[in-house]
Enzyme design. Structure first.
Site, PDB file in Angstrom:
ATOM      1  N   TYR A  86     -16.753 -22.932 -12.270  1.00 42.92           N
ATOM      2  CA  TYR A  86     -17.659 -22.251 -11.060  1.00 42.92           C
ATOM      3  C   TYR A  86     -19.275 -22.625 -11.306  1.00 42.92           C
ATOM      4  O   TYR A  86     -19.684 -22.742 -10.184  1.00 42.92           O
ATOM      5  CB  TYR A  86     -17.588 -20.536 -11.403  1.00 42.92           C
ATOM      6  N   ARG A 133     -27.522 -12.660 -17.840  1.00 46.35           N
ATOM      7  CA  ARG A 133     -28.638 -11.902 -17.396  1.00 46.35           C
ATOM      8  C   ARG A 133     -28.314 -10.803 -16.474  1.00 46.35           C
ATOM      9  O   ARG A 133     -28.671  -9.587 -16.452  1.00 46.35           O
ATOM     10  CB  ARG A 133     -29.653 -12.621 -17.084  1.00 46.35           C
ATOM     11  N   ARG A 143     -18.914  -7.572  -8.852  1.00 45.75           N
ATOM     12  CA  ARG A 143     -18.548  -9.064  -9.216  1.00 45.75           C
ATOM     13  C   ARG A 143     -18.246  -9.112 -10.572  1.00 45.75           C
ATOM     14  O   ARG A 143     -19.001  -8.344 -11.328  1.00 45.75           O
ATOM     15  CB  ARG A 143     -19.817 -10.053  -8.725  1.00 45.75           C
ATOM     16  N   PHE A 203     -42.219 -28.590 -10.722  1.00 46.02           N
ATOM     17  CA  PHE A 203     -41.232 -27.661  -9.992  1.00 46.02           C
ATOM     18  C   PHE A 203     -40.082 -27.514 -10.990  1.00 46.02           C
ATOM     19  O   PHE A 203     -39.313 -26.174 -10.828  1.00 46.02           O
ATOM     20  CB  PHE A 203     -40.619 -28.385  -8.645  1.00 46.02           C
TER      21      PHE A 203
END
Length: 228
Positions: A86, A133, A143, A203
């Protein structure tokens, strides 16, 4: 979460094709990010203005991600292997795609986008920390991404981890998940060390720093026998 599977699964399978359809938009979503779908012609126009090399990367990743996300609409995360699969679909592919775009732009060496095992591992780190988290938010939204293989040691349902009487096994489960996520840290640091463009480095570093901060918070909760 408000769409039926009959509507959502075909859309996920075909979403990459909508980038080439100038007028495609979707107005039936009730989610907070629905503007992205409602104003999709603006996004797809910008996509079609990109160089072909960029388009190929984006379409390829969107296609693979859509198929993978559709798979997990009809399948639960039962094991750590499921969690990795997943995570590959929803995060590993993102890092692979971004890195291939960095390479295609010439801002980074071509090798940055080639080591898909390394790139996938970086994505898995991000996704696993997010899943750990977001336990409460995901439960409220219906979910479940914590693997049954781990939480079933604590109770009959994932929500049982939040019960005060399950504090000890719940923290043990949290410890296992955090430890599993930490195995990806060497790959994260190796990836960061390979970046040469300063803006891309920043970034990437900002994303990694935010996740590492979450790890420290989680570790603090574990040490004090308190669920995060």
């Amino acid at each position: 979460m408000t769409l039926s599977l009959e509507t959502k699964i075909p859309m996920l399978h075909n979403f990459h094709t909508y980038l080439y359809q100038a007028d495609w938009r979707f107005t039936e979503s009730q989610e907070k990010n629905r503007q992205v779908l409602e104003d999709f012609p603006t996004i797809s126009l910008e996509f079609r203005n990109l160089a072909v090399g960029y388009q190929k990367v984006i379409v390829d990743i969107c296609h693979k991600m859509g198929v993978g996300m559709a798979e997990f609409l009809e399948k639960k995360v039962e094991s750590l292997l499921d969690l990795d699969k997943y995570g590959h679909y929803v995060s590993g592919l993102s890092v692979i795609g971004l890195s291939q775009l960095f390479s295609a732009s010439g801002l980074e060496d071509s090798s940055i986008g080639e080591d898909t095992r390394l790139l996938n591992s970086v994505g898995l780190f991000f996704q696993k920390i997010n899943i750990i988290r977001d336990y409460v938010d995901d439960q409220l939204e219906g979910r479940a991404f914590w693997p049954r293989e781990m939480w079933s040691k604590c109770g009959e349902k994932l929500s049982d981890l939040a019960k005060p009487e399950n504090i000890v096994p719940a923290v043990q489960c949290l410890n296992e998940l955090v430890t599993n996520a930490l195995q990806h840290v060497p790959d994260v640091l190796l990836y960061q060390s390979q970046l040469r463009n300063q803006k891309i480095f920043h970034f990437s570093a900002i994303l990694q720093a935010s996740e590492e901060g979450a790890v420290k918070q989680l570790q603090g909760g574990c040490q004090h026998d308190q669920p995060y």
